[in-house]
Design a protein around this motif. Structure first.
Motif: not given
Ligand SMILES: C[C@](O)(CO)[C@H](O)COP(=O)(O)OP(=O)(O)OC[C@H]1O[C@@H](n2ccc(N)nc2=O)[C@H](O)[C@@H]1O
Ligand SMILES: Nc1ncnc2c1ncn2[C@@H]1O[C@H](COP(=O)(O)OP(=O)(O)OP(=O)(O)O)[C@@H](O)[C@H]1O
Length: 297
Positions: A49-52, A62-68, A70-72, A106-118
């Motif tokens: 897991l990496r965030v840019t 924040p680019l660590d796991r507190t980024n929403l 990443a949390r999503a 960003d939280g909602a976007g990452a969730l929808v993106a990961c759902d589609a990717l996985w």
């Protein structure tokens, strides 16, 4: 292979706030409108897991796991027993700590993106559950359009909107912390009886008719006195927009971004120029809404 999801910012056209609950949160009558200012979240398989983040405000994200975002990704991966080995890239255009739900987007976007990717095939209801765990504003970032949020803002009922509303947003020199603004609300209202907030019927009618004058007359934000108390310079920004021809002026959510409802795109440009020239804000943007929520590109 990668998936990119575009997610809008929001403005609260009504933000009715109740007294603090025992858990510290406040029940709300929160009328959200999604506006055409967007972050894009791109998810790509990676070793870990990496965030840019790129964009004008990227340095304060924040680019660590507190980024929403990443949390999503972590929340969905954990539910599915998947390794969250992805690179999340955020193309950030929504101001950070501005009261426009940028982190939530960003939280909602990452969730929808990961759902589609996985290919997890999560239902809309499950995605909304995860959103509500991530933050009060995150479910609205997923659905977009216009909605009434109750509870702490996470329980959503979609609203009809009969037209497009034009806005100017003025970004402030510094950010405001959402918890600090709610705490200031508590301080300012201490000892006062606060009625349970309810959606204003005149405001809902204005939205459904797409009537900007009627909406202007009904805009309210119970957090505005608290935001102005913590950031008094915002009063000058509001005054400048009013004098330049805005129908109504408002602090956006917990602030410090200020929002100016205008009748049309031409007035939007004029008000934005006046705000910019006045030196009472860092920068301005124009945007219209409603627009759809998180969308796979
Ligand atoms: C001000 C708004 O942006 C209006 O849409 C939202 O109410 C804030 O939503 P958010 O940023 O997603 O907030 P969360 O991440 O859920 O909560 C951050 C902090 O804000 C305060 N908070 C938030 C929402 C709420 N209904 N009552 C609160 O008191 C709490 O101190 C909480 O710890
Ligand atoms: N992806 C993210 N983008 C921006 N900030 C993030 C993100 N993830 C976590 N944060 C943290 O959240 C804080 C609030 O940022 P955000 O931009 O979401 O504020 P906001 O727009 O005022 O939120 P809201 O309107 O939902 O109250 C930031 O100061 C930052 O530390």
């Amino acid at each position: 292979m990668s998936v990119t999801v575009r997610v809008p910012a929001k403005v609260n056209v009504q933000l009715g706030v109740a007294a603090a609950r025992p858990d510290g949160f406040h029940d709300l009558a929160n009328v959200f409108l999604a506006v055409g200012l967007y972050d894009e979240v791109t998810v790509t398989p990676a070793d870990e897991l990496r965030v840019t983040c790129a964009g004008p405000d990227a340095a304060s994200v924040p680019l660590d796991r507190t980024n929403l975002a990443a949390r999503a990704a972590l929340a969905l991966a954990e539910r599915r027993g998947i390794e969250p080995a992805v690179h999340l890239h955020i193309a950030k255009d929504i101001p950070v700590a501005g009261g426009m739900a940028g982190g939530s987007a960003d939280g909602a976007g990452a969730l929808v993106a990961c759902d589609a990717l996985w290919g997890t095939g999560a239902s809309r209801a499950e995605l909304l559950d995860i959103c509500a765990e991530l933050g009060s504003d995150v479910p609205f970032s997923l659905v977009g359009g216009a909605a009434l949020g109750t509870g702490r803002g996470e329980k959503l009922a979609p609203l009809e909107v009969g037209g497009t509303f034009h806005w100017v947003f003025a970004m402030a020199e510094r950010g405001l912390s959402t918890p600090a603004v709610f705490r200031e609300f508590d301080r300012l209202t201490a000892g006062r009886e606060i009625p349970a907030p309810e959606a204003d019927p005149a405001l809902l009618t204005a939205l459904s008719k797409g009537d900007p004058e009627a909406l202007a007359a009904a805009l309210t934000n119970d957090l505005q006195p608290a935001a102005l108390s913590l950031y008094p310079e915002l009063a000058a920004t509001l005054k400048t927009g009013e004098q330049a021809g805005a129908l109504a002026t408002l602090v956006s959510g917990s602030g410090p971004t200020t929002a100016f409802l205008v009748p049309d795109a031409t007035t939007a440009t004029r008000v934005a120029t006046a705000l910019q020239d006045s030196g009472t804000c860092r920068t301005t943007r124009t945007a219209a809404g409603p627009v759809p929520g998180a969308t796979v590109l």
